[in-house]
Design a protein around this motif. Structure first.
Motif, mmCIF file in Angstrom:
data_model
loop_
_atom_site.group_PDB
_atom_site.id
_atom_site.type_symbol
_atom_site.label_atom_id
_atom_site.label_comp_id
_atom_site.label_asym_id
_atom_site.label_seq_id
_atom_site.Cartn_x
_atom_site.Cartn_y
_atom_site.Cartn_z
ATOM 1 N N GLU A 48 -1.707 14.466 64.345
ATOM 2 C CA GLU A 48 -0.744 15.063 63.424
ATOM 3 C C GLU A 48 -0.548 16.519 63.823
ATOM 4 O O GLU A 48 -1.513 17.267 63.949
ATOM 5 C CB GLU A 48 -1.270 15.032 61.992
ATOM 6 C CG GLU A 48 -1.266 13.667 61.354
ATOM 7 C CD GLU A 48 -1.703 13.730 59.903
ATOM 8 O OE1 GLU A 48 -1.199 14.591 59.161
ATOM 9 O OE2 GLU A 48 -2.572 12.932 59.545
ATOM 10 N N CYS A 52 5.727 18.810 62.229
ATOM 11 C CA CYS A 52 6.355 17.631 62.821
ATOM 12 C C CYS A 52 6.010 16.416 61.978
ATOM 13 O O CYS A 52 4.864 16.248 61.576
ATOM 14 C CB CYS A 52 5.874 17.418 64.248
ATOM 15 S SG CYS A 52 6.271 18.776 65.334
ATOM 16 N N GLU A 53 6.998 15.583 61.736
ATOM 17 C CA GLU A 53 6.788 14.404 60.917
ATOM 18 C C GLU A 53 6.172 13.282 61.744
ATOM 19 O O GLU A 53 6.524 13.083 62.902
ATOM 20 C CB GLU A 53 8.132 13.928 60.358
ATOM 21 C CG GLU A 53 7.994 12.943 59.235
ATOM 22 C CD GLU A 53 9.333 12.709 58.555
ATOM 23 O OE1 GLU A 53 9.626 11.536 58.298
ATOM 24 O OE2 GLU A 53 10.037 13.689 58.302
ATOM 25 N N GLY A 54 5.238 12.556 61.161
ATOM 26 C CA GLY A 54 4.595 11.439 61.833
ATOM 27 C C GLY A 54 3.494 11.877 62.781
ATOM 28 O O GLY A 54 3.122 13.040 62.849
#
Length: 67
Positions: A48, A52-54
């Protein structure tokens, strides 16, 4: 947990990295490695990155600096 980026540089929680292909930069918040061996960690979406997503694969990352 420690793993390696695409250039075989060690990365850990707190390392500053760039995501290859997108150019997004951030700091590693977590590396989810429970039940995985070193090769699986490096080639699975386990990291992670702050901002930033995901999750991303460590081999998609380029280390910019350690904490």
């Amino acid at each position: 947990m420690m793993t390696y980026d695409r250039n075989r540089n060690a990365i850990t929680t707190g390392s500053r990295v760039m995501i290859n292909g997108t150019g997004h930069t951030g700091v590693i918040k977590a590396i989810h490695s429970e039940g995985l061996d070193a090769a699986q960690i490096r080639r699975s979406k386990t990291v992670e990155v702050e901002g930033c997503e995901g999750k991303v694969e460590p081999i998609e990352l380029i280390r910019l600096g350690m904490h």
